[in-house]
Design an enzyme around this catalytic site. Structure first.
Site, PDB file in Angstrom:
ATOM      1  CB  THR A 107      -0.953   0.006   1.211  1.00  0.00           C
ATOM      2  OG1 THR A 107      -1.709  -1.196   1.191  1.00  0.00           O
ATOM      3  CG2 THR A 107      -1.893   1.185   1.166  1.00  0.00           C
ATOM      4  CE1 TYR A 108       5.332   5.542   2.901  1.00  0.00           C
ATOM      5  CE2 TYR A 108       7.054   4.106   2.070  1.00  0.00           C
ATOM      6  CZ  TYR A 108       6.661   5.327   2.569  1.00  0.00           C
ATOM      7  OH  TYR A 108       7.581   6.334   2.736  1.00  0.00           O
ATOM      8  N   GLY A 109       4.069   1.531  -0.931  1.00  0.00           N
ATOM      9  CA  GLY A 109       4.800   1.613  -2.196  1.00  0.00           C
ATOM     10  C   GLY A 109       3.925   2.017  -3.360  1.00  0.00           C
ATOM     11  CB  THR A 159      -0.034   5.479  -1.926  1.00  0.00           C
ATOM     12  OG1 THR A 159       0.852   5.157  -0.841  1.00  0.00           O
ATOM     13  CG2 THR A 159      -1.335   4.699  -1.778  1.00  0.00           C
ATOM     14  CE  LYS A 160       5.002   8.721   0.634  1.00  0.00           C
ATOM     15  NZ  LYS A 160       5.197  10.169   0.779  1.00  0.00           N
TER      16      LYS A 160
END
Length: 89
Positions: free
Chosen positions: A75-77, A79-80
């Site tokens: 999720t972090y990767g 969205t970034k």
């Protein structure tokens, strides 16, 4: 009172560490709002002012996980990575 805005630094970030199958929609929405939606709309709000003045910069802070991926950081990767593409656009 402050003067005109010359630079916007989108530095906020949050993430979920863990398997993608354990990420519920509410948690995903929180990460997406912080990492992508907020920078998108802050930039959109500032753009007319900077175009009018012909002056202004936007700096978006992303992560290596936006380029290489990492187990537990989907999720972090993601969205970034979307923020990285927004920056290039």
């Amino acid at each position: 009172m402050f003067g005109p805005i010359d630079i916007l630094v989108n530095n906020a970030g949050t993430g979920i560490v863990g398997p993608i199958v354990q990420t519920d929609e509410a948690a995903f929405d929180t990460v997406a709002a912080t990492n992508l939606k907020c920078p998108f709309y802050l930039t959109a709000a500032l753009a007319p002012l900077t175009v009018e003045r012909k002056l202004g910069k936007v700096v978006n802070i992303t992560t290596m996980f936006a380029h290489i991926g990492q187990s537990g950081f989907a999720t972090y990767g993601a969205t970034k990575a979307a923020l990285t593409l927004l920056t290039k656009s």
